[in-house]
Scaffold this active site. Structure first.
Site, PDB file in Angstrom:
ATOM      1  N   CYS A   1       0.764  -1.144  -0.005  1.00 23.91           N
ATOM      2  CA  CYS A   1       0.001   0.048   0.103  1.00 23.91           C
ATOM      3  C   CYS A   1       0.898   1.221  -0.006  1.00 23.91           C
ATOM      4  O   CYS A   1       1.577   1.411   0.824  1.00 23.91           O
ATOM      5  CB  CYS A   1      -1.050  -0.089   1.248  1.00 23.91           C
ATOM      6  SG  CYS A   1      -1.814   1.507   1.390  1.00 23.91           S
TER       7      CYS A   1
ATOM      8  N   HIS B   1     -13.154   5.556  -3.049  1.00 21.27           N
ATOM      9  CA  HIS B   1     -12.083   4.915  -2.383  1.00 21.27           C
ATOM     10  C   HIS B   1     -12.305   3.542  -2.609  1.00 21.27           C
ATOM     11  O   HIS B   1     -11.369   2.639  -2.981  1.00 21.27           O
ATOM     12  CB  HIS B   1     -12.012   5.164  -1.103  1.00 21.27           C
ATOM     13  CG  HIS B   1     -10.799   4.814  -0.201  1.00 21.27           C
ATOM     14  ND1 HIS B   1      -9.581   5.338  -0.824  1.00 21.27           N
ATOM     15  CD2 HIS B   1     -10.534   4.287   0.745  1.00 21.27           C
ATOM     16  CE1 HIS B   1      -8.725   4.694  -0.055  1.00 21.27           C
ATOM     17  NE2 HIS B   1      -9.081   4.203   0.753  1.00 21.27           N
TER      18      HIS B   1
ATOM     19  N   CYS C   1      -3.909   7.118  -1.844  1.00 20.49           N
ATOM     20  CA  CYS C   1      -4.984   7.159  -2.433  1.00 20.49           C
ATOM     21  C   CYS C   1      -6.122   7.672  -1.396  1.00 20.49           C
ATOM     22  O   CYS C   1      -7.154   8.521  -2.068  1.00 20.49           O
ATOM     23  CB  CYS C   1      -5.492   5.886  -2.702  1.00 20.49           C
ATOM     24  SG  CYS C   1      -4.524   4.900  -3.906  1.00 20.49           S
TER      25      CYS C   1
ATOM     26  N   TYR D   1      -9.490   0.554  -5.027  1.00 20.38           N
ATOM     27  CA  TYR D   1      -8.745  -0.727  -4.492  1.00 20.38           C
ATOM     28  C   TYR D   1      -8.246  -1.302  -5.715  1.00 20.38           C
ATOM     29  O   TYR D   1      -7.746  -2.693  -5.590  1.00 20.38           O
ATOM     30  CB  TYR D   1      -9.572  -1.564  -3.599  1.00 20.38           C
ATOM     31  CG  TYR D   1      -9.487  -1.213  -2.080  1.00 20.38           C
ATOM     32  CD1 TYR D   1      -9.998   0.090  -1.618  1.00 20.38           C
ATOM     33  CD2 TYR D   1      -8.563  -1.776  -1.152  1.00 20.38           C
ATOM     34  CE1 TYR D   1      -9.852   0.463  -0.394  1.00 20.38           C
ATOM     35  CE2 TYR D   1      -8.380  -1.369  -0.014  1.00 20.38           C
ATOM     36  CZ  TYR D   1      -9.092  -0.296   0.471  1.00 20.38           C
ATOM     37  OH  TYR D   1      -8.739   0.165   1.848  1.00 20.38           O
TER      38      TYR D   1
ATOM     39  N   GLU E   1      -0.189   1.492   9.288  1.00 26.96           N
ATOM     40  CA  GLU E   1      -1.375   2.272   9.968  1.00 26.96           C
ATOM     41  C   GLU E   1      -1.094   2.406  11.135  1.00 26.96           C
ATOM     42  O   GLU E   1      -0.467   1.859  12.118  1.00 26.96           O
ATOM     43  CB  GLU E   1      -2.417   0.932  10.000  1.00 26.96           C
ATOM     44  CG  GLU E   1      -3.586   0.965   8.554  1.00 26.96           C
ATOM     45  CD  GLU E   1      -2.827  -0.104   7.672  1.00 26.96           C
ATOM     46  OE1 GLU E   1      -1.917  -0.983   8.148  1.00 26.96           O
ATOM     47  OE2 GLU E   1      -2.855   0.087   6.459  1.00 26.96           O
TER      48      GLU E   1
ATOM     49  N   CYS F   1      -5.605  -0.684  -6.946  1.00 26.63           N
ATOM     50  CA  CYS F   1      -4.255  -0.847  -6.538  1.00 26.63           C
ATOM     51  C   CYS F   1      -3.952  -2.239  -6.257  1.00 26.63           C
ATOM     52  O   CYS F   1      -2.589  -2.766  -6.390  1.00 26.63           O
ATOM     53  CB  CYS F   1      -3.907   0.064  -5.512  1.00 26.63           C
ATOM     54  SG  CYS F   1      -4.896  -0.635  -3.849  1.00 26.63           S
TER      55      CYS F   1
ATOM     56  N   GLU G   1      -6.915  -5.543   5.078  1.00 24.21           N
ATOM     57  CA  GLU G   1      -7.264  -4.309   4.610  1.00 24.21           C
ATOM     58  C   GLU G   1      -7.873  -4.020   3.431  1.00 24.21           C
ATOM     59  O   GLU G   1      -8.784  -3.312   3.483  1.00 24.21           O
ATOM     60  CB  GLU G   1      -5.815  -3.217   4.520  1.00 24.21           C
ATOM     61  CG  GLU G   1      -6.307  -1.580   4.235  1.00 24.21           C
ATOM     62  CD  GLU G   1      -5.194  -1.002   3.015  1.00 24.21           C
ATOM     63  OE1 GLU G   1      -3.960  -1.463   3.436  1.00 24.21           O
ATOM     64  OE2 GLU G   1      -5.705  -0.460   2.492  1.00 24.21           O
TER      65      GLU G   1
ATOM     66  N   THR H   1      -4.136   4.781   7.424  1.00 21.29           N
ATOM     67  CA  THR H   1      -3.118   4.766   6.466  1.00 21.29           C
ATOM     68  C   THR H   1      -2.067   5.649   6.376  1.00 21.29           C
ATOM     69  O   THR H   1      -2.842   7.000   5.847  1.00 21.29           O
ATOM     70  CB  THR H   1      -3.897   4.208   5.379  1.00 21.29           C
ATOM     71  OG1 THR H   1      -4.503   2.878   5.577  1.00 21.29           O
ATOM     72  CG2 THR H   1      -2.828   3.736   4.343  1.00 21.29           C
TER      73      THR H   1
END
Lengths: 507, 507, 507, 507
Positions: free
Chosen positions: D101, D293, D105, D297, D258, D299, D447, D192
């Site tokens: 991650c 959002h 974002c 994901y 996190e 990603c 996550e 995050t």
């Protein structure tokens, strides 16, 4: 191996002390594994197998036909379907009590497999392995020892047989023979509970060819025999057990264990050799062992019970246990967990008698059981993470909780339901982490995938046993296709359909 | 019900002739069901239950403790786990032989459930139902009759209880009582094999309240009793059985059957009444019956064997049976099919003794078994369609195959492997169609979904049985959370964990 | 092909009359397909493609760059990603309106594929196919005709190439060449909507070798050309359309259609030949066609919308629509349905320009889309059956509903919610049956499995496109493994990753 | 926020130094996060977002309509579907490059959501938030800063609203208002990349009621504002980054992050407040943010590419890459990975224009995308573990590999294919462990489950958007059920079907 029998978990732990093992963990030699904070939880898990035999003897012990004594069930040879079923029930219970791998099934399954294989081998070859084996077994039963089974060679290039490898040691092999016995070298990987055993039973890992004669070796070796080194794995989150505190480990008391065992010219005297060179029986031994062992993964349903309970507890602590989707996920987890149990019990129940008198679980159902174990715990784990919420991976450490200034912030902000201590909420989340990402995810997930054979191994066995020609005849008959001859269900219990349709003895 | 026992499938078929039933199918009265081309295949399927008892008595018959005679297993009360397991084995075999629903399980499961329910009811209420029931059972066993179970009411508005419905007949009920017996009215939907039975056992379909007293009725009624009408369903592709030829039906000889039964003031004499007004036992009866019956869906593994065989055959005929993805799909189908079998066998094996001496399957595992039946046959069917190829839905009719000018085109162009007759290829494709879209898809898919309770019904039962508090304690203990008291496994076999950990009698 | 353009569904239907086709169905010649009760619903479905172009021209028509006229979108060559996306949107809408296969996508996809293939072929070989093809296309666009694509040969022994078959006709081939054109023979199986088309575009079905020159043929043939015979499939429940009444068919107005086309020395004049002997372009044509066509299965999301709606309606009629598990199943069905839609839209959006100016969908995503279509409609169908309840397969026929004495029983006992007419409840159940077992299950399930290539065909394409070496480099880089050279994303849009990372033009 | 813009990853890292943050990790204050071995990999991941903008500006930068300058795409407001799609493409690429991650974002999606929400809020209430917001945005774009979004409150008792909690701080709230601004207190969990940001955008986490006015707060706060404490999570295997060596971490260079952020009377001046008390817009902001959002994901498909590559590499190193079941598993992993990508791209492509000019992704498809993210990475991870083999969890540490006497044993016995260095085999196995059990499993699995909303949150949104009444009308129409009025597709793009059938602008 002489001496008075071990009678409790505490005595078992004492029995492990003072052995002069060559053990490495994270680059350091370990002088006394019993006192090592990372290793100890795995010893505690084995100790439970002793204590359960005391607290619930019907479940975890049995009368030995060999000694006439009540012995730990892990050392008992199953001589009925009921015996096989009772193994599964004991396994589930120990999974519930430890939440992890208690490491003693490999030995149980190895002993059971060797019982019939040595018998058949003797009948075929006129050898005397079976009596030797029984002598060994009687002593082990009497002393109540932990037996580790060492099967999985490191294998090297998987496209080559043992004797074809560039390095002959990539499978354990006989390097030298003397009148008194043999010397073996090589390495076994992923050995469950090896450090925590008293004896190791070395066995071949696959079908062998004539050229692999020196690899067709089965025998018993004391864990502290000269020439053995143990190299422990560094597993997910295991160092948390050494960081002080007990919350962050998730399950502070219990854990599994895997190590690599390296043999360098280790001597095995004749009386502990149960196979030597009979390559044609290597696959028989492997197949029977895996048949027992794949069904032994019913233990994971006990572990699954813990994870289902943990997921329900955190939902409860978050105040959402009654939400219909939460309830539904717990039902699904249960359904999946019991699917494994059902297949395992059915495999044991449909077991068949071998010539030696030992009972072998049904091979098809044992494979179906294990194949589910390679899938369903992952889905149960996923659902547990769903119910746990993201906090399970963003929790600060126990040290923050105990910290003078940060501690109160943690107490204040990680509070869920008002009547539940924040610490309890953290504890249960750490347990879910332990079982789905941490130290016990190794056992509950990855070992469930690969232990006793990876998924493809089960598919190959299912393919072999699925009697597709018999089923094709069923279809052709109903479709009105003339067929040379309608295939009857064989009487020979070596086929699956014969076992399916065999009458059950009234019990 | 007197007269000499039925001794074969042929005698059974004869026994059905000449009854003056009021039957409707596709808008027409059916004068003699035995000779109706659409109904006959369902009669043939029941006949197999007689023939199997002759050809394989160990599998399909049992010694009756009541009569001391060997009787058809469908009429036997299970008095051991082995008896329960043997029911499953017989069911699988009949599924293999017929490729469809042989319709006789409902009655078997109803008889078994009534055995313990009438016993418990008498113990509680001082009534005499159990003896009455056994008298009835002895006669039925002696005459070797087919018993249909009639449970599922049409239900009307599902948000209302029987007595709350606008129309009181939407659940079967007592309309009148006389000293000799009762009169009942109402309708039962989806009745499997009703036309093909000799007697119907009427039972309530759900938990009842005090106000529903007239709906708490169980009793036996001859199929040809006055006041009964049977309205057959028009099911997928069933008319193909009436079109001549035998290929297009897919499975020309066997089929299932469902009809709606309408009762209009049907008389039931006292000696055939097994419950009348004891509303508190309605749910007991429903739960025990569904417990038996959900596990009885092991029959679908026999049907699954046929479908797996059909899929393998068409792959063979297409010349692709050795392709790795084909092989892998057959393995997956087998794995899923055996999952159902395993859960069913485990449910039977883990059965418990009721006070009447009858054995009841394990409720959790029976529900797990049935819940898989609501999912896995659909996936097995999907995979069968994958292997079959698109031709299974674009085949011309048998008439084209027999046609003077078109026939040779069919022969030429629908040829697969050169050594396989085109007709055989067509036959096996029609069988796959029959089982996944056609007449038997009704039984293999939709009835698998809804018979013995829809999926949500199983989830509710699993939720009730899953002992989530026990599992929460397991988790809390391992997480180090102080809990008022560690919950022990109960001795009471009415909980699932008690049954799981109960010792198995050696068999 | 001259004459004034077809301007509505009604005009389209008229255009089909009076052709002297040789059609067989259930063993009988069909003199006028338009009036045949089993065939007509499939014609109605095509007619909707005309009517939608009138009622929603933005969705179902486009401006032709070739003619400058607004034409039906099914005849339009996509020259932008937006054009590709609009095809999907139109397909979904027609799926919603007909609940079945409207049969016109094969032709659309064949035209689009031929546009670029003939262009590339000419560039490579100096031939003149592209202009010929455009001439044909202009005429077709002007007259607004239905084009069927004929690709799938009957194939015979699948282990042999076309030229190796014992019977040379098992793939369509050139039997004779004259200065004016060619003669072709052979058969195409599973031809969607062939009877309902005006022209067929014949194409090869697989990669060809040099020896298969006579099989490398693409061209256009009028549906009523001499030497063609159409043999219709007998599909699940299709005879219900001929039994009178309209309820039992489930979807009385619309249906799909598949037939086998047999060519016996059918003449194709030069101007309608678009490939002749260029074996090296056979696989190019097949791959581009299937790329368009696999993504065209977005139509099934429109059909899925209908089935989701039907499931919700019956839940509503049963009074349980608000139950959480019912709601949850509708959500799951929607999630699965939109998964197909998303993959299809993404494939279209990520389309790439060919040298001819036509746009081709992204091959990876088109295969992912279709691969889901081979799985998800089965699960959506399973869930629909779950919500429908068992009555969907035990319903009596419409004749019982209309029957003087039985009708009132049906009305009384099949009543669900008091405010819903029994007939409406039956109608919606018959629709679910139609879509999951009956006539349209052929299209929604089995054709979803095999149309445009069976599942394994998609897996092979995904394997080819998955750029595993590129991904291995990603992993090695992060794992710190030295690698000869870090592989860059190519600029060549023929690889998937290049298309993934290509900038999108702002729209 | 003044000063010259950050122009590279290296400059970004420097920009983080010397801030006086109050950070805790494992019970200790962290004086300089940039130099902390456990934190640094997460900073490296963010740095990649700067470097990619330099190396591939088309992918990772955009022209700002506000400043006229080329800016990092993470700071760009999407004003076309193409902009939304390019976000996804950049996200996938960064997932490929970091395998984790990259944390930026949340800020991108928060900025995009605030653009339209402040606009709509102003139009409704006559406030001036939108200009304020744009001023802030211009400065941030110019300086090229990292923006963190802080949404998820710790929530306390989930059955109570913010204002009903026993402790009012369990949701972030305004504690005091002055003419210059406000003071806020509370805590945000699971934040995050917060430490690695320059600014935090605080937003409410759920729908609010009138009584929750003080909780309806959105605004920007510098990461080093007074009164903020950061409490880092102790995540699976993160301490390996601090143990020396680089192999055992699996992915030594990159990681996610996190932490919990605790606010104690943190001041926010008026110019950085974008919502204050407008409770009716809280849910609007939440829904738009999650809409962006959930689709972000995508990603994870880049991370999935790495894991697929790792699995293929280890299969290669073990010499089994060509086995059909291995190949098939890689295909399945790819199919699942691209399913997420397809849904995300479709969501972006079908985005709609908001009144402010910003484009919002399609809500239905964004939820479908994220819902797959809660399932498919777990299955991809399971398959990766299958291909990896058990060694991935039993590997000894790098220290053993470097050990004088143990090292050679490791080299010898953990050798796979002869031409592959043992160390490389270990490295790739540690990467698989990292991504499925270790530090990055936190991001790739848990996550993926809970970030941007847990699975049930997506199901609720899908339920809201699924237009079940529209679909019921489709079904009723085809079933021939008279319905009051056929429901038309609305023109209002706020419904899903309107967006589905809206014409696409030609691009």
């Amino acid at each position: 191996m002489s001496g008075r029998p071990i009678r409790s978990g505490a005595e078992y732990i004492e029995s492990l002390r003072g052995r002069n093992l060559k053990v490495y963990l994270m680059g350091e030699p370990v002088s006394e594994p019993v006192d090592h904070p990372i290793i100890r939880p795995s010893i505690n898990a084995v100790a439970e197998t002793y204590d359960l035999a005391n607290s619930n003897p019907e479940l975890a012990s049995a009368m030995s036909p060999l000694t006439g004594e009540r012995i730990n069930r892990f050392l008992h040879i199953a001589t009925s379907p009921a015996d096989l079923v009772m193994q599964n029930k004991m396994q589930r219970r120990l999974g519930q009590l430890t939440g992890t791998c208690f490491q003693r099934c490999v030995g149980m399954d190895a002993l059971n497999a060797l019982h019939s294989v040595t018998f058949d081998l003797d009948r075929n070859n006129g050898t005397g392995y079976h009596d030797r084996f029984k002598d060994f077994l009687v002593r082990v039963q009497h002393s109540n020892l932990v037996i580790g089974g060492a099967m999985t060679d490191v294998k090297g290039d998987r496209s080559k047989s043992p004797s074809q490898q560039a390095d002959p040691d990539l499978f354990v092999r006989v390097t030298r023979r003397t009148p008194e016995g043999i010397f073996i070298s090589g390495a076994k990987a992923h050995q469950t509970g090896c450090l925590n055993s008293h004896w190791l039973i070395v066995m071949p890992t696959m079908r062998l060819e004539a050229a692999d004669k020196d690899y067709a070796i089965a025998g018993a070796v004391p864990v502290d025999a000269g020439g053995i080194a143990y190299i422990c794995g560094w597993q997910s989150c295991d160092t948390r057990s050494a960081e002080g505190g007990e919350i962050d480990a998730g399950n502070a008391r219990f854990a599994g264990q895997e190590a690599m065992i390296v043999f360098e010219d280790v001597f095995v005297p004749n009386e502990h050799i149960f196979m030597d060179g009979e390559v044609e029986f290597a696959s028989t031994l492997v197949e029977r062992f895996t048949c027992y062992h794949r069904r032994s993964y019913v233990c994971k349903t006990g572990v699954g019970d813990v994870l289902i309970g943990a997921a329900a507890t955190i939902a409860d602590y978050n105040g959402v246990e009654r939400a219909s989707h939460v309830r539904d996920k717990l039902v699904e987890m249960t359904h999946l967990n019991e699917t494994i149990y059902g297949a395992g019990i059915a495999a044991s129940h449909q077991g068949m008698e071998m010539k030696s008198g030992a009972f072998l679980p049904d091979e098809m159902l044992a494979n179906v059981c294990k194949h589910h174990v390679t899938r369903l715990p992952y889905e149960i784990g996923r659902l547990a993470q769903d119910l746990a919420g993201g906090l399970m991976v963003t929790l600060p450490s126990e040290r923050e909780l105990r910290h003078e200034t940060i501690g109160p912030m943690i107490e204040k902000y990680l509070k869920g339901r008002a009547d539940i201590p924040t610490e309890d909420r953290i504890r249960i989340l750490r347990l879910v982490e332990n079982m789905t990402l941490g130290r016990n995810a190794v056992g509950y997930l990855t070992e469930s995938m690969h232990g006793a054979g990876s998924p493809q191994a089960q598919r190959i066995q299912i393919a072999r046993a699925m009697q597709i020609e018999f089923k094709k005849e069923l279809a052709k008959t109903l479709a009105g296709i003339n067929s040379a001859s309608r295939q009857e269900i064989a009487d020979d219990l070596s086929t699956y359909m014969a076992r399916v349709f065999a009458p059950v003895q009234r019990n």
